[in-house]
Design a protein around this motif. Structure first.
Motif, PDB file in Angstrom:
ATOM      1  N   GLY A 151       0.894  -1.897   0.025  1.00 31.91           N
ATOM      2  CA  GLY A 151      -0.336  -0.376   0.111  1.00 31.91           C
ATOM      3  C   GLY A 151       0.994   1.327   0.206  1.00 31.91           C
ATOM      4  N   GLU A 152       1.964   1.239  -0.039  1.00 32.71           N
ATOM      5  CA  GLU A 152       3.085   1.971   0.024  1.00 32.71           C
ATOM      6  C   GLU A 152       3.276   2.521  -0.941  1.00 32.71           C
ATOM      7  OE1 GLU A 152       3.077   4.379   3.242  1.00 32.71           O
ATOM      8  OE2 GLU A 152       2.429   2.870   3.841  1.00 32.71           O
ATOM      9  N   VAL A 153       3.503   3.864  -1.290  1.00 33.98           N
ATOM     10  CA  VAL A 153       4.074   3.945  -2.786  1.00 33.98           C
ATOM     11  C   VAL A 153       5.200   5.092  -2.654  1.00 33.98           C
ATOM     12  CG1 VAL A 153       4.335   5.299  -4.718  1.00 33.98           C
ATOM     13  CG2 VAL A 153       1.571   5.227  -3.704  1.00 33.98           C
ATOM     14  N   LEU A 154       6.757   4.792  -2.501  1.00 33.09           N
ATOM     15  CA  LEU A 154       8.153   5.301  -2.060  1.00 33.09           C
ATOM     16  C   LEU A 154       8.805   5.579  -3.769  1.00 33.09           C
ATOM     17  CD1 LEU A 154       8.440   1.853  -0.771  1.00 33.09           C
ATOM     18  CD2 LEU A 154       7.740   3.545   0.441  1.00 33.09           C
ATOM     19  N   THR A 155       9.829   6.776  -3.160  1.00 34.88           N
ATOM     20  CA  THR A 155      10.187   7.139  -4.374  1.00 34.88           C
ATOM     21  C   THR A 155      11.175   7.684  -3.582  1.00 34.88           C
ATOM     22  OG1 THR A 155       9.641   9.703  -3.640  1.00 34.88           O
ATOM     23  CG2 THR A 155       7.924   8.125  -5.528  1.00 34.88           C
ATOM     24  N   GLN A 156      12.553   8.269  -4.675  1.00 35.45           N
ATOM     25  CA  GLN A 156      13.546   8.171  -4.377  1.00 35.45           C
ATOM     26  C   GLN A 156      14.453   7.120  -4.003  1.00 35.45           C
ATOM     27  OE1 GLN A 156      15.176  10.797  -4.935  1.00 35.45           O
ATOM     28  NE2 GLN A 156      14.333  12.653  -5.534  1.00 35.45           N
ATOM     29  N   SER A 157      15.189   6.681  -4.953  1.00 34.61           N
ATOM     30  CA  SER A 157      16.257   5.525  -4.425  1.00 34.61           C
ATOM     31  C   SER A 157      16.934   5.586  -3.657  1.00 34.61           C
ATOM     32  CB  SER A 157      17.075   4.764  -5.859  1.00 34.61           C
ATOM     33  OG  SER A 157      18.166   6.481  -5.677  1.00 34.61           O
ATOM     34  N   LEU A 158      17.076   6.264  -3.069  1.00 35.46           N
ATOM     35  CA  LEU A 158      18.227   5.778  -1.962  1.00 35.46           C
ATOM     36  C   LEU A 158      17.058   5.880  -0.399  1.00 35.46           C
ATOM     37  CD1 LEU A 158      21.265   7.974  -2.126  1.00 35.46           C
ATOM     38  CD2 LEU A 158      21.200   5.475  -2.526  1.00 35.46           C
ATOM     39  N   ALA A 159      15.678   6.632  -0.459  1.00 32.83           N
ATOM     40  CA  ALA A 159      15.118   6.156   0.234  1.00 32.83           C
ATOM     41  C   ALA A 159      14.336   4.956   0.133  1.00 32.83           C
ATOM     42  CB  ALA A 159      14.105   7.351   0.199  1.00 32.83           C
ATOM     43  N   ILE A 160      14.439   4.216  -0.673  1.00 31.39           N
ATOM     44  CA  ILE A 160      13.303   3.368  -1.145  1.00 31.39           C
ATOM     45  C   ILE A 160      14.624   1.835  -0.341  1.00 31.39           C
ATOM     46  CG2 ILE A 160      12.898   1.531  -2.635  1.00 31.39           C
ATOM     47  CD1 ILE A 160      12.092   3.963  -4.862  1.00 31.39           C
ATOM     48  N   LEU A 161      16.412   2.317  -0.638  1.00 30.87           N
ATOM     49  CA  LEU A 161      17.066   1.580  -0.082  1.00 30.87           C
ATOM     50  C   LEU A 161      16.555   0.891   1.674  1.00 30.87           C
ATOM     51  CD1 LEU A 161      20.709   1.561  -2.504  1.00 30.87           C
ATOM     52  CD2 LEU A 161      18.006   0.090  -2.837  1.00 30.87           C
TER      53      LEU A 161
ATOM     54  N   ALA B 194      12.420  10.124   1.231  1.00 28.48           N
ATOM     55  CA  ALA B 194      11.821  10.651  -0.162  1.00 28.48           C
ATOM     56  C   ALA B 194      11.769  12.680  -0.866  1.00 28.48           C
ATOM     57  CB  ALA B 194      10.541  10.021  -0.658  1.00 28.48           C
ATOM     58  N   LEU B 195      11.618  13.186   0.820  1.00 26.75           N
ATOM     59  CA  LEU B 195      11.667  14.295   0.582  1.00 26.75           C
ATOM     60  C   LEU B 195      12.515  15.207   0.395  1.00 26.75           C
ATOM     61  CD1 LEU B 195       8.225  15.111   2.540  1.00 26.75           C
ATOM     62  CD2 LEU B 195       7.983  15.203   0.573  1.00 26.75           C
ATOM     63  N   SER B 196      13.363  14.893   1.752  1.00 34.71           N
ATOM     64  CA  SER B 196      15.061  15.494   1.764  1.00 34.71           C
ATOM     65  C   SER B 196      15.790  15.682   0.664  1.00 34.71           C
ATOM     66  CB  SER B 196      15.866  14.792   2.829  1.00 34.71           C
ATOM     67  OG  SER B 196      14.645  14.743   4.330  1.00 34.71           O
ATOM     68  N   LEU B 197      15.611  13.572  -0.234  1.00 31.35           N
ATOM     69  CA  LEU B 197      16.036  13.570  -1.316  1.00 31.35           C
ATOM     70  C   LEU B 197      15.345  14.290  -2.623  1.00 31.35           C
ATOM     71  CD1 LEU B 197      16.277   9.833  -0.823  1.00 31.35           C
ATOM     72  CD2 LEU B 197      18.396  11.238  -0.795  1.00 31.35           C
ATOM     73  N   MET B 198      15.023  14.821  -2.527  1.00 37.51           N
ATOM     74  CA  MET B 198      14.196  15.866  -3.349  1.00 37.51           C
ATOM     75  C   MET B 198      14.939  16.578  -3.402  1.00 37.51           C
ATOM     76  SD  MET B 198      10.187  14.756  -3.204  1.00 37.51           S
ATOM     77  CE  MET B 198       9.742  16.108  -4.961  1.00 37.51           C
ATOM     78  N   ILE B 199      14.918  17.180  -3.004  1.00 32.31           N
ATOM     79  CA  ILE B 199      16.366  18.837  -2.848  1.00 32.31           C
ATOM     80  C   ILE B 199      17.871  18.390  -2.606  1.00 32.31           C
ATOM     81  CG2 ILE B 199      16.954  20.344  -1.028  1.00 32.31           C
ATOM     82  CD1 ILE B 199      13.757  19.975   0.139  1.00 32.31           C
ATOM     83  N   ALA B 200      18.377  17.950  -2.194  1.00 34.04           N
ATOM     84  CA  ALA B 200      19.214  17.349  -1.868  1.00 34.04           C
ATOM     85  C   ALA B 200      20.369  16.208  -3.253  1.00 34.04           C
ATOM     86  CB  ALA B 200      19.982  16.108  -0.566  1.00 34.04           C
ATOM     87  N   CYS B 201      19.301  15.594  -4.249  1.00 37.36           N
ATOM     88  CA  CYS B 201      19.041  15.623  -5.177  1.00 37.36           C
ATOM     89  C   CYS B 201      19.462  15.704  -6.924  1.00 37.36           C
ATOM     90  CB  CYS B 201      19.054  13.342  -5.057  1.00 37.36           C
ATOM     91  SG  CYS B 201      20.004  12.775  -4.414  1.00 37.36           S
TER      92      CYS B 201
ATOM     93  N   LEU C  78      11.288  23.254 -11.221  1.00 40.15           N
ATOM     94  CA  LEU C  78      11.328  22.029 -11.676  1.00 40.15           C
ATOM     95  C   LEU C  78      11.342  20.965 -10.160  1.00 40.15           C
ATOM     96  CD1 LEU C  78      10.505  20.390 -13.936  1.00 40.15           C
ATOM     97  CD2 LEU C  78      12.857  19.649 -14.219  1.00 40.15           C
ATOM     98  N   GLY C  79      11.695  20.968  -9.308  1.00 43.06           N
ATOM     99  CA  GLY C  79      12.379  20.599  -8.348  1.00 43.06           C
ATOM    100  C   GLY C  79      10.879  20.733  -6.747  1.00 43.06           C
ATOM    101  N   LEU C  80      11.130  22.369  -6.828  1.00 45.13           N
ATOM    102  CA  LEU C  80       9.874  22.448  -6.132  1.00 45.13           C
ATOM    103  C   LEU C  80       8.489  22.808  -6.691  1.00 45.13           C
ATOM    104  CD1 LEU C  80      11.075  26.085  -4.600  1.00 45.13           C
ATOM    105  CD2 LEU C  80      12.448  24.020  -3.657  1.00 45.13           C
ATOM    106  N   ALA C  81       8.207  22.874  -7.752  1.00 47.90           N
ATOM    107  CA  ALA C  81       7.004  21.607  -8.111  1.00 47.90           C
ATOM    108  C   ALA C  81       6.846  20.716  -8.018  1.00 47.90           C
ATOM    109  CB  ALA C  81       6.725  22.402  -9.626  1.00 47.90           C
ATOM    110  N   ALA C  82       7.640  20.085  -8.161  1.00 47.42           N
ATOM    111  CA  ALA C  82       6.787  18.448  -7.853  1.00 47.42           C
ATOM    112  C   ALA C  82       7.126  18.354  -5.884  1.00 47.42           C
ATOM    113  CB  ALA C  82       8.495  17.332  -8.302  1.00 47.42           C
ATOM    114  N   LEU C  83       7.660  18.902  -5.667  1.00 47.99           N
ATOM    115  CA  LEU C  83       7.952  18.813  -3.898  1.00 47.99           C
ATOM    116  C   LEU C  83       5.862  19.868  -3.217  1.00 47.99           C
ATOM    117  CD1 LEU C  83      10.208  18.491  -1.348  1.00 47.99           C
ATOM    118  CD2 LEU C  83      10.478  20.489  -1.064  1.00 47.99           C
TER     119      LEU C  83
END
Lengths: 214, 214
Positions: free
Chosen positions: A61-71, B96-103, B138-143
């Motif tokens: 049920g979870e939708v996971l994004t960002q590869s390092l967060a997934i790891l 994932a939120l952190s990596l959206m910014i950091a990556c 682009l990044g902040l729109a997704a965030l």
């Protein structure tokens, strides 16, 4: 478990390796990054990930994004075999090695950035290749130094079992080879790459062996 | 604890916020990123971090690099107050939120990349600003989409206490404001930014309040 993936996406490749190392079966859903104007921009995919980036993992049920967060998620949810060492210092080291690739090399060289260079800045092919090789060279030189000088480096990036940093290293080297980067200055990195590629978990995650490989 | 920092380094800023939130006292050592040809390139600093990047945290004999790895280290070593939620799904979300910014945002817009654009690709100031604003936008729109549509968002990025994602968000917005990006399309992001800036832990970590501020 369902992984939205593209054979050549190196962030997807990281997660494929981790799933294989942890022997977690999954259904792969192909999201083609260039066909149909980029399937990651479809409204269907946007609903899953507003960032329009791969990979996305669906689990329980979870939708996971960002590869390092997934790891990190996989490590917490399915701890064995571990991709991070036990000690806090060791974990910090492996995370730093992973981020050296995921934050400092890969973001500069992914598809959308190379596209921007060509389309918006009208950079020619030669300059684009130089850009690519510059960031790969700079990042791998730092990685080589750290790996070569540090007693914690073993057969793999950290000790003698593969882990999170190796999941990041292998796709980066695959990409660097695709762009014909000279990797001769990075013997430790390449020794670890070869070591990884000798394992079926890494080999089976490779782009050429994906069902959506062109 | 000793933090090698530069007042305007946004990766250092993330760690300064986390140290303040956890009320951990530290000695700040200034590494000036442009004076003396960039003090991060000195042999002294290279010995600490071959990647020649800030921040570096020294704690109990450990030399820690990569801001997100440092935040994870602090979280494990000094767990209270927590910067990550308890649940595995919540932790994955905050990471994932952190990596959206950091990556996805920061690596494209840091000093060395902007320098490469000017010096190697001879991009003019206007094109460089457009590049900067493109990746921020682009990044902040997704965030914004993720934060606005998700019930887990509270006063802060995740719930009603500040955490790892907020440590990444604030320095990114500070930078975006410095480059005069239009942030009016990101009301949730900006509401959280304002909420954070109301807390002394965030305010005291700001560039203008650092001892090495120019």
């Amino acid at each position: 478990m369902k992984l939205h993936t593209f054979f050549r996406s190196s962030a997807s490749y990281r997660v494929r390796i981790a799933l294989n190392l942890k022997q977690l079966p999954y259904e792969a859903v192909a999201v083609h990054l260039s066909k149909n104007g980029g399937e990651q921009h479809s409204s269907e995919f946007q609903a899953l990930n507003p960032q329009e980036l791969l990979p996305v993992l669906q689990d329980e049920g979870e939708v996971l994004t960002q590869s390092l967060a997934i790891l990190e998620y996989l490590e917490e949810r399915y701890p064995n075999p571990a991709l991070l060492p036990d000690s806090t210092a060791g974990r910090a080291r492996v995370r730093a090695l992973s981020l050296m690739i995921a934050c400092e090399i890969h973001p500069l060289n992914n598809r959308r950035v190379l596209q921007y260079l060509s389309e918006q800045l009208h950079v020619d092919a030669e300059q684009k290749n130089r850009w690519y090789r510059h960031w790969v060279g700079l990042g791998l030189a730092a990685l080589e130094k750290r790996l070569a000088q540090d007693a914690c480096t073993g057969r793999f990036c950290h000790g003698d079992t593969p882990g999170m940093a190796d999941c990041c290293l292998v796709p980066q080297i695959y990409n660097a080879q695709r762009f014909e980067c000279d990797l001769s200055a990075f013997p430790t990195v390449m020794r670890i790459f070869d070591e990884c590629m000798g394992l079926e978990a890494f080999a089976a995650a490779g782009p050429a062996r994906q069902f959506d490989a062109a």
